[in-house]
Design a protein around this motif. Sequence first.
Motif, PDB file in Angstrom:
ATOM      1  N   PRO A 111       0.838  -1.199   0.000  1.00 36.51           N
ATOM      2  CA  PRO A 111       0.000   0.000   0.000  1.00 36.51           C
ATOM      3  C   PRO A 111       0.874   1.250   0.000  1.00 36.51           C
ATOM      4  N   VAL A 112       0.452   2.268  -0.733  1.00 35.41           N
ATOM      5  CA  VAL A 112       1.260   3.471  -0.847  1.00 35.41           C
ATOM      6  C   VAL A 112       0.414   4.717  -0.591  1.00 35.41           C
ATOM      7  N   GLY A 113       1.112   5.783  -0.197  1.00 33.15           N
ATOM      8  CA  GLY A 113       0.482   7.066   0.029  1.00 33.15           C
ATOM      9  C   GLY A 113       1.207   8.139  -0.749  1.00 33.15           C
ATOM     10  N   THR A 114       0.690   9.353  -0.672  1.00 33.26           N
ATOM     11  CA  THR A 114       1.314  10.478  -1.351  1.00 33.26           C
ATOM     12  C   THR A 114       1.361  11.663  -0.405  1.00 33.26           C
ATOM     13  N   VAL A 115       2.126  12.682  -0.797  1.00 31.45           N
ATOM     14  CA  VAL A 115       2.341  13.852   0.059  1.00 31.45           C
ATOM     15  C   VAL A 115       1.881  15.107  -0.665  1.00 31.45           C
ATOM     16  N   LEU A 116       1.078  15.924   0.010  1.00 27.57           N
ATOM     17  CA  LEU A 116       0.630  17.204  -0.514  1.00 27.57           C
ATOM     18  C   LEU A 116       1.301  18.320   0.275  1.00 27.57           C
ATOM     19  N   ASP A 117       1.802  19.337  -0.421  1.00 25.59           N
ATOM     20  CA  ASP A 117       2.565  20.382   0.254  1.00 25.59           C
ATOM     21  C   ASP A 117       1.656  21.467   0.829  1.00 25.59           C
ATOM     22  N   LEU A 118       2.269  22.539   1.318  1.00 24.01           N
ATOM     23  CA  LEU A 118       1.526  23.599   2.006  1.00 24.01           C
ATOM     24  C   LEU A 118       0.520  24.303   1.098  1.00 24.01           C
TER      25      LEU A 118
ATOM     26  N   SER B 160       1.259  29.203   9.459  1.00 28.63           N
ATOM     27  CA  SER B 160       0.294  29.534   8.410  1.00 28.63           C
ATOM     28  C   SER B 160      -0.954  28.656   8.385  1.00 28.63           C
ATOM     29  N   VAL B 161      -0.993  27.615   9.188  1.00 28.00           N
ATOM     30  CA  VAL B 161      -2.114  26.685   9.103  1.00 28.00           C
ATOM     31  C   VAL B 161      -3.418  27.350   9.555  1.00 28.00           C
ATOM     32  N   ASP B 162      -4.465  27.135   8.775  1.00 31.02           N
ATOM     33  CA  ASP B 162      -5.818  27.570   9.127  1.00 31.02           C
ATOM     34  C   ASP B 162      -6.513  26.361   9.757  1.00 31.02           C
ATOM     35  N   LYS B 163      -6.569  26.369  11.078  1.00 30.83           N
ATOM     36  CA  LYS B 163      -7.033  25.188  11.808  1.00 30.83           C
ATOM     37  C   LYS B 163      -8.439  24.757  11.383  1.00 30.83           C
ATOM     38  N   GLN B 164      -9.349  25.679  11.345  1.00 30.41           N
ATOM     39  CA  GLN B 164     -10.732  25.320  11.038  1.00 30.41           C
ATOM     40  C   GLN B 164     -10.878  24.819   9.603  1.00 30.41           C
ATOM     41  N   ASN B 165     -10.160  25.452   8.683  1.00 28.83           N
ATOM     42  CA  ASN B 165     -10.211  25.019   7.288  1.00 28.83           C
ATOM     43  C   ASN B 165      -9.621  23.626   7.126  1.00 28.83           C
TER      44      ASN B 165
ATOM     45  N   SER C 197       7.476  22.412  13.330  1.00 32.66           N
ATOM     46  CA  SER C 197       7.100  23.828  13.340  1.00 32.66           C
ATOM     47  C   SER C 197       6.200  24.234  14.516  1.00 32.66           C
ATOM     48  N   PHE C 198       5.824  23.277  15.387  1.00 29.16           N
ATOM     49  CA  PHE C 198       4.895  23.576  16.473  1.00 29.16           C
ATOM     50  C   PHE C 198       5.597  23.625  17.837  1.00 29.16           C
ATOM     51  N   ASN C 199       4.903  24.216  18.812  1.00 25.82           N
ATOM     52  CA  ASN C 199       5.301  24.143  20.210  1.00 25.82           C
ATOM     53  C   ASN C 199       4.114  23.623  21.006  1.00 25.82           C
ATOM     54  N   ARG C 200       4.245  23.542  22.332  1.00 22.08           N
ATOM     55  CA  ARG C 200       3.168  22.957  23.141  1.00 22.08           C
ATOM     56  C   ARG C 200       1.858  23.721  22.990  1.00 22.08           C
ATOM     57  N   GLN C 201       1.951  25.048  22.898  1.00 20.32           N
ATOM     58  CA  GLN C 201       0.743  25.855  22.810  1.00 20.32           C
ATOM     59  C   GLN C 201       0.051  25.680  21.456  1.00 20.32           C
ATOM     60  N   THR C 202       0.803  25.832  20.376  1.00 21.16           N
ATOM     61  CA  THR C 202       0.187  25.731  19.048  1.00 21.16           C
ATOM     62  C   THR C 202      -0.263  24.304  18.739  1.00 21.16           C
ATOM     63  N   ALA C 203       0.362  23.315  19.399  1.00 28.40           N
ATOM     64  CA  ALA C 203      -0.002  21.915  19.154  1.00 28.40           C
ATOM     65  C   ALA C 203      -1.351  21.543  19.740  1.00 28.40           C
TER      66      ALA C 203
END
Length: 362
Positions: A139-146, A172-177, A197-203
């Motif tokens: 089984p294989v997957g793929t990667v989508l960028d930002l 830059s991540v839009d959490k709700q989207n 790219s995250f820290n405890r708060q943003t995670a």
Amino acid sequence: MYHIETLEMIPISLRLKKPFKTAHGTTKNRPLTLVKLMVSNSVTNEKTIGLGEIQSFSDFSYTLENQSVSREIVKTVIEPVIQTLNFATPQEFSEKLTRLTPFGSFAKAGVEMAVWDAIGKLSNRSLSQMIGGTKQSVPVGTVLDLTADISDIKNAIDKGYQRIKIKIDAKSVDKQNLIARLSDFPNQQFSLDANSSFNRQTAEMFRQLPENVAFIEQPFAENDFVNHAFFQKKTTHLLSLDESINSLDDIHTMIALHAAKAVTIKQAKIGGITAAIAAIQLASHAGIKPWIGGMLSSNLGRAVDLALASLSDITFAGDISESSRYFEHDITVDKFKITQGLMAVPTKNGLGVTLDDSFDVL
């Protein structure tokens, strides 16, 4: 016994169909270094060319070993000694290479890959056979960028990829989207790659993710095993370490600290195929789910990843996209395609691929 007679490095460049953007930066051209070894069998006097590739990147945004450093390690540390080595198996060669230099994972992996290829050709075995692979297709997957949008997800689903990785960046991540997009496809398995790219708060946003997210890859910094362990204990989602895993010692650290419940195995980053197999076995024995990550490699690296993905201990679909996914032209005649979510494991001797002489040379 086997012996290396010559070593040649050829810098090459693969142009991406479109720029690939992650939290580490944007890639437009993928530099690689092709390794060609002339390997002989002292018993039969047979000789063959073994092929490998050095998969480090052009800069230091991902690791502290880039293409220039990798080639310098091969030139000044490995090449002066390599012709004095005799070995019966690729694993024995890997052990001698590790004793020669404890650093230079990408450099060692590129040379070791060529040894596996040559010995496979001389012994009439595929890489999957040599390492004990149990699957004919994986089984294989793929990667989508930002920059990926809903149409990119739909295209990946239409292709049949069993897992879709989405790159995210805390800045830059839009959490709700993001949550809405993931929830729109409840039957599709996803993973998120945070690239440190995250820290405890943003995670904290990860606690709201839907159940179809199989795991979150490397939310915190490379050396931050403690925060990964803290967050893994608090969340129901699996964490998978990537940037943190640069050696077998890092696997031991991850296990000891319970830093993650999954691990991204990249043979080029951890020092080669032999080290990758050891890492897979260590993780699996500890109850951690190993899976095969990608490095924007050529079809040489893709062939190796497919062979590793054929091991019985591998869990999730690997980051092993079709040959046509990223590059305008690859370096092999062979093309890898996805069929109903699966990709065939190469069965020809060695890595199982043949070079196309028309690839671009730097």
